[in-house]
Design an enzyme around this catalytic site. Structure first.
Site, PDB file in Angstrom:
ATOM      1  N   TYR A  15     -24.653  71.935 -39.005  1.00 51.93           N
ATOM      2  CA  TYR A  15     -25.977  71.346 -39.269  1.00 51.93           C
ATOM      3  C   TYR A  15     -26.685  70.962 -37.975  1.00 51.93           C
ATOM      4  O   TYR A  15     -27.361  69.939 -37.908  1.00 51.93           O
ATOM      5  CB  TYR A  15     -25.857  70.125 -40.209  1.00 51.93           C
ATOM      6  CG  TYR A  15     -25.663  70.530 -41.658  1.00 51.93           C
ATOM      7  CD1 TYR A  15     -26.745  70.640 -42.518  1.00 51.93           C
ATOM      8  CD2 TYR A  15     -24.404  70.816 -42.161  1.00 51.93           C
ATOM      9  CE1 TYR A  15     -26.581  71.031 -43.844  1.00 51.93           C
ATOM     10  CE2 TYR A  15     -24.223  71.214 -43.481  1.00 51.93           C
ATOM     11  CZ  TYR A  15     -25.321  71.318 -44.316  1.00 51.93           C
ATOM     12  OH  TYR A  15     -25.156  71.707 -45.625  1.00 51.93           O
ATOM     13  N   TYR A 143     -26.119  68.720 -54.795  1.00 51.36           N
ATOM     14  CA  TYR A 143     -25.404  69.250 -53.628  1.00 51.36           C
ATOM     15  C   TYR A 143     -23.911  69.112 -53.904  1.00 51.36           C
ATOM     16  O   TYR A 143     -23.428  68.012 -54.202  1.00 51.36           O
ATOM     17  CB  TYR A 143     -25.769  68.495 -52.339  1.00 51.36           C
ATOM     18  CG  TYR A 143     -24.959  69.011 -51.166  1.00 51.36           C
ATOM     19  CD1 TYR A 143     -25.327  70.176 -50.504  1.00 51.36           C
ATOM     20  CD2 TYR A 143     -23.779  68.369 -50.778  1.00 51.36           C
ATOM     21  CE1 TYR A 143     -24.555  70.690 -49.467  1.00 51.36           C
ATOM     22  CE2 TYR A 143     -23.002  68.875 -49.738  1.00 51.36           C
ATOM     23  CZ  TYR A 143     -23.394  70.033 -49.091  1.00 51.36           C
ATOM     24  OH  TYR A 143     -22.636  70.539 -48.067  1.00 51.36           O
ATOM     25  N   ASP A 249     -18.421  65.426 -59.990  1.00 50.68           N
ATOM     26  CA  ASP A 249     -18.152  65.583 -58.555  1.00 50.68           C
ATOM     27  C   ASP A 249     -18.280  64.204 -57.911  1.00 50.68           C
ATOM     28  O   ASP A 249     -19.368  63.751 -57.581  1.00 50.68           O
ATOM     29  CB  ASP A 249     -19.152  66.586 -57.962  1.00 50.68           C
ATOM     30  CG  ASP A 249     -19.023  66.707 -56.451  1.00 50.68           C
ATOM     31  OD1 ASP A 249     -18.241  65.940 -55.854  1.00 50.68           O
ATOM     32  OD2 ASP A 249     -19.718  67.558 -55.870  1.00 50.68           O
ATOM     33  N   LYS A 278     -13.559  63.220 -49.356  1.00 51.59           N
ATOM     34  CA  LYS A 278     -14.165  62.236 -48.447  1.00 51.59           C
ATOM     35  C   LYS A 278     -13.324  60.959 -48.299  1.00 51.59           C
ATOM     36  O   LYS A 278     -12.400  60.925 -47.517  1.00 51.59           O
ATOM     37  CB  LYS A 278     -15.589  61.918 -48.905  1.00 51.59           C
ATOM     38  CG  LYS A 278     -16.528  63.135 -48.699  1.00 51.59           C
ATOM     39  CD  LYS A 278     -17.953  62.709 -48.592  1.00 51.59           C
ATOM     40  CE  LYS A 278     -18.925  63.872 -48.560  1.00 51.59           C
ATOM     41  NZ  LYS A 278     -19.226  64.360 -47.239  1.00 51.59           N
TER      42      LYS A 278
HETATM   43  N1  PLP Z   1     -19.694  67.251 -53.251  1.00 51.81           N
HETATM   44  C1  PLP Z   1     -20.507  66.265 -52.857  1.00 51.81           C
HETATM   45  C2  PLP Z   1     -21.131  65.385 -53.894  1.00 51.81           C
HETATM   46  C3  PLP Z   1     -20.768  66.058 -51.513  1.00 51.81           C
HETATM   47  O1  PLP Z   1     -21.609  65.089 -51.142  1.00 51.81           O
HETATM   48  C4  PLP Z   1     -20.144  66.896 -50.567  1.00 51.81           C
HETATM   49  C5  PLP Z   1     -20.390  66.737 -49.120  1.00 51.81           C
HETATM   50  O2  PLP Z   1     -21.244  66.025 -48.691  1.00 51.81           O
HETATM   51  C6  PLP Z   1     -19.311  67.920 -51.013  1.00 51.81           C
HETATM   52  C7  PLP Z   1     -19.087  68.062 -52.368  1.00 51.81           C
HETATM   53  C8  PLP Z   1     -18.645  68.858 -50.034  1.00 51.81           C
HETATM   54  O3  PLP Z   1     -17.639  68.182 -49.357  1.00 51.81           O
HETATM   55  P1  PLP Z   1     -17.054  68.793 -47.966  1.00 51.81           P
HETATM   56  O4  PLP Z   1     -18.145  68.603 -46.974  1.00 51.81           O
HETATM   57  O5  PLP Z   1     -15.866  67.937 -47.699  1.00 51.81           O
HETATM   58  O6  PLP Z   1     -16.717  70.197 -48.221  1.00 51.81           O
END
Ligand code: PLP
Length: 437
Positions: A15, A143, A249, A278
């Protein structure tokens, strides 16, 4: 960073535009809410280093657990083998998760936790002789990650534009983006009418739909959009009625971010599949987890090898990451983590109440430890020219904030003190003078 090589291997940062964005800042160490740079500067990490750091940087208990594990077992193939610390993590997570999620599948990060959930949902129906139920419904502004499956279910945006033709087709339902209501209502006079678009889609096409994927209560990268609790509840009710699996998610929202251990808990909603990453390791190491109900798991249990879930990553169940995750849950058990979270919420509430009527602020919203200001910009969206100006300003003031275009948000480690958080708000208030200039 280091020079002297004739033909150096230059690192390509995520990014980050190679010529338009500033050079990366070398960080030497980190502690609590602070990042310490090699040149002597220090920054308050007000975004938890891309939303991962939970209890503060370099928390000694998690650091020690990783070191100890590294001396015992650093890695072992996770097909046909297992190890103590993964089993312990499953036990600890069991106590924190909704009772209906009984099966845990490891992966590497948030994107792979999402990929696994999508594939499980599709294969769930396939294994039961319903291969036509393979479509996914996702929300506007979603996202879910940067791998191809996760991008497919994310909203179309500048992140995905170049890959449009490669992504699999997805059905879209409205998001409860209240300050820009997709059905033109006002929150104080609506009955979550935006959920009707999901209902209509399923009414017409449930025979083709495997699952609905949502970021529960908080859409992160789409602009820190906070949904009413009733929206998630309606989604659960509708997905049950039309027999579509619900994938929550919780990669961002899990582990206290929204004020409770999981966002689903706030709404009293139990999904069929849940994605974690995370904060799972307290922000120390990458680890993904996809949780499933007995109903989902049983669809993979028929005595037919073709029903196997043929998915796995080399580092699945990595012992170091599992040790970090166990230590993270131990911090939750032994330290007043939810009191810290409540203290952050109080500051957010006080400060947003003052900021919401500022002429530069279009909308002020919060949930748990996350607060966001949607600023009035002539060019709203991720590529808003406000973003680089604000980002530089914040760094000059010693604060790491990384606006999502014209949305400035604070998502701090739980170790941030009241004084540090107040300082972050003072810097943001000062930055509002840049809006409209
Ligand atoms: N799902 C959500 C809601 C996210 O905010 C993110 C990343 O910001 C992801 C999936 C993807 O996670 P990663 O960056 O660890 O692949």
């Amino acid at each position: 960073m280091r020079s002297g090589l004739k033909n150096p291997l230059s690192i390509w940062h995520p990014y980050t535009h190679p010529t338009l964005d500033p050079a990366p800042i070398p960080i030497r160490r980190a502690e609590g809410a602070y990042l310490y740079a090699e040149d002597g500067r220090r920054f308050i990490d007000a975004i938890s280093s891309w939303w991962v750091t939970l209890h503060g940087h370099a928390h000694p208990r998690i650091a020690a657990a990783i070191a100890e594990q590294a001396r015992k077992l650093e890695q072992v193939i996770y097909a046909g083998f297992t190890h103590e610390v993964a089993e312990e993590l499953a036990e600890r997570l069991r106590e924190a998760l909704p009772a209906s999620l009984t099966h845990l599948f490891f992966s590497d990060d948030g994107s792979t936790a999402v990929e696994a959930a999508l594939k499980m949902a599709v294969q769930f129906w396939h294994n039961q002789g319903q291969p036509q139920k393979r479509r996914i419904i996702a929300l506007e502004h979603a996202y879910h990650g940067d791998t191809v499956g996760a991008m497919s279910v994310s909203a179309e945006s500048s992140f995905t534009a170049a890959f449009r033709e490669l992504l699999f087709p997805v059905l879209r339902a409205h998001s409860a983006y209240c300050c820009r209501c997709p059905v033109g209502k006002r929150r104080d006079a609506c009955s979550i009418d935006c959920a009707e678009s999901l209902e209509q889609l399923l009414e017409r096409r449930s025979g083709e739909v495997a699952a609905v994927i949502v970021e529960p209560l908080l859409q992160g990268a789409g602009g820190m959009i906070v949904h009413p609790v009733e929206f998630l509840q309606r989604i659960r009710e509708i997905t049950r009625r039309y027999d579509a699996l619900l994938i929550a998610d919780e990669v961002l929202t899990g582990f206290g971010r929204c004020g409770r251990m999981f966002a689903c808990e706030i709404a009293g909603v139990e999904p069929d599949l849940m994605c974690l990453s995370k904060g799972l390791t307290g922000g120390f190491l990458p680890l993904g987890a996809t949780l499933a109900t007995p109903r989902v798991f049983e669809a993979f249990c028929a005595p037919d090898r073709r029903h196997t879930f043929f998915h796995g990553h080399s580092y699945t169940g990595n012992p170091l990451a599992c040790a970090a995750a166990v230590a993270n849950l131990e911090v939750f058990r032994t330290e007043p983590v939810f009191e810290r979270i409540a203290a952050i919420e109080r500051v957010h509430r006080e400060r947003l109440a003052r900021l919401k009527d500022h002429p530069a602020v279009g909308d002020a919203r919060m949930i748990g430890t996350v607060a966001a200001l949607e600023l009035r910009a002539e060019d709203p969206g991720y590529l808003s020219t406000l973003k680089p100006r604000l980002y530089d300003f914040y760094l000059q003031k010693g604060v790491l904030l990384r606006p999502l275009g014209n949305v400035v948000y604070i998502l701090p480690p739980y170790a941030i003190t009241r004084g540090e958080l107040q300082y972050v708000y003072e810097v943001i208030e000062e930055s509002l003078a840049l809006v409209g200039r």
